[in-house]
Motif scaffolding. Structure first.
Motif, PDB file in Angstrom:
ATOM      1  N   UNK A  12      52.228   1.001 -22.616  1.00  0.00           N
ATOM      2  CA  UNK A  12      52.215   2.107 -23.580  1.00  0.00           C
ATOM      3  C   UNK A  12      51.140   3.104 -23.148  1.00  0.00           C
ATOM      4  N   UNK A  13      51.216   4.306 -23.680  1.00  0.00           N
ATOM      5  CA  UNK A  13      50.222   5.338 -23.404  1.00  0.00           C
ATOM      6  C   UNK A  13      49.381   5.521 -24.658  1.00  0.00           C
ATOM      7  N   UNK A  22      44.728  10.784 -21.773  1.00  0.00           N
ATOM      8  CA  UNK A  22      45.810   9.802 -21.864  1.00  0.00           C
ATOM      9  C   UNK A  22      45.597   8.722 -20.811  1.00  0.00           C
ATOM     10  N   UNK A  23      45.894   7.483 -21.182  1.00  0.00           N
ATOM     11  CA  UNK A  23      45.855   6.396 -20.207  1.00  0.00           C
ATOM     12  C   UNK A  23      46.935   5.373 -20.530  1.00  0.00           C
ATOM     13  N   UNK A  24      47.419   4.725 -19.483  1.00  0.00           N
ATOM     14  CA  UNK A  24      48.481   3.739 -19.609  1.00  0.00           C
ATOM     15  C   UNK A  24      47.845   2.352 -19.584  1.00  0.00           C
ATOM     16  N   UNK A  31      55.623   2.402 -31.306  1.00  0.00           N
ATOM     17  CA  UNK A  31      55.608   3.784 -31.760  1.00  0.00           C
ATOM     18  C   UNK A  31      57.002   4.376 -31.596  1.00  0.00           C
ATOM     19  N   UNK A  32      57.341   5.297 -32.482  1.00  0.00           N
ATOM     20  CA  UNK A  32      58.616   5.999 -32.368  1.00  0.00           C
ATOM     21  C   UNK A  32      58.515   7.170 -31.406  1.00  0.00           C
ATOM     22  N   UNK A  33      57.292   7.659 -31.171  1.00  0.00           N
ATOM     23  CA  UNK A  33      57.078   8.782 -30.263  1.00  0.00           C
ATOM     24  C   UNK A  33      57.023   8.286 -28.825  1.00  0.00           C
ATOM     25  N   UNK A  34      57.526   9.101 -27.898  1.00  0.00           N
ATOM     26  CA  UNK A  34      57.449   8.777 -26.472  1.00  0.00           C
ATOM     27  C   UNK A  34      56.880   9.964 -25.710  1.00  0.00           C
ATOM     28  N   UNK A  35      56.401   9.682 -24.509  1.00  0.00           N
ATOM     29  CA  UNK A  35      55.839  10.720 -23.651  1.00  0.00           C
ATOM     30  C   UNK A  35      56.215  10.389 -22.211  1.00  0.00           C
ATOM     31  N   UNK A  36      56.452  11.419 -21.409  1.00  0.00           N
ATOM     32  CA  UNK A  36      56.733  11.235 -19.994  1.00  0.00           C
ATOM     33  C   UNK A  36      55.455  11.506 -19.219  1.00  0.00           C
ATOM     34  N   UNK A  37      55.018  10.516 -18.457  1.00  0.00           N
ATOM     35  CA  UNK A  37      53.779  10.641 -17.696  1.00  0.00           C
ATOM     36  C   UNK A  37      54.070  11.198 -16.306  1.00  0.00           C
ATOM     37  N   UNK A  40      56.826   9.935 -13.930  1.00  0.00           N
ATOM     38  CA  UNK A  40      58.213  10.186 -14.265  1.00  0.00           C
ATOM     39  C   UNK A  40      58.798   9.209 -15.267  1.00  0.00           C
ATOM     40  N   UNK A  41      58.066   8.181 -15.629  1.00  0.00           N
ATOM     41  CA  UNK A  41      58.558   7.196 -16.598  1.00  0.00           C
ATOM     42  C   UNK A  41      58.220   7.635 -18.020  1.00  0.00           C
ATOM     43  N   UNK A  42      59.028   7.174 -18.945  1.00  0.00           N
ATOM     44  CA  UNK A  42      58.813   7.481 -20.347  1.00  0.00           C
ATOM     45  C   UNK A  42      58.202   6.262 -21.035  1.00  0.00           C
ATOM     46  N   UNK A  43      57.121   6.490 -21.777  1.00  0.00           N
ATOM     47  CA  UNK A  43      56.388   5.416 -22.436  1.00  0.00           C
ATOM     48  C   UNK A  43      56.231   5.731 -23.919  1.00  0.00           C
ATOM     49  N   UNK A  44      56.114   4.694 -24.764  1.00  0.00           N
ATOM     50  CA  UNK A  44      55.727   4.942 -26.152  1.00  0.00           C
ATOM     51  C   UNK A  44      54.285   5.435 -26.179  1.00  0.00           C
ATOM     52  N   UNK A  45      53.960   6.348 -27.088  1.00  0.00           N
ATOM     53  CA  UNK A  45      52.609   6.908 -27.149  1.00  0.00           C
ATOM     54  C   UNK A  45      51.956   6.506 -28.471  1.00  0.00           C
TER      55      UNK A  45
END
Length: 81
Positions: A12-13, A22-24, A31-37, A40-45
């Motif tokens: 997660x981020x 931001x850190x992974x 979390x319902x929110x996601x972010x693209x780092x 190129x991968x999408x993670x929950x934030x």
């Protein structure tokens, strides 16, 4: 480990809202929110208010707030002794 009783442990981020740092890392938080780092991968934030990027202990920047003259009251009280 027993199957079905443990929460999902995944990457997660964590995002510091005060410094936008931001850190992974891996966590069981969801979390319902996601972010693209950048990779190129999408993670929950997960949004946090304080991290090592904004905490005064790690940054060396202390905030000095004198609320309603607390320091003056303290000094007056102990000047008598």
């Amino acid at each position: 480990m027993k199957k079905g009783i443990h929460p999902a442990y995944r990457e997660v981020v964590f995002q510091d809202t005060s410094s936008d740092y931001k850190f992974i890392t891996r966590s069981t938080m969801t979390s319902d929110e996601t972010i693209t780092m950048e990779d190129g991968k999408e993670y929950p934030v997960i949004k946090v208010e304080v991290s090592s990027a904004s905490h005064p202990f790690y940054t060396g920047k202390n905030l000095f707030v004198d609320t309603a003259g607390r320091i003056d009251k303290f000094k007056q009280r102990y000047q008598k002794k």
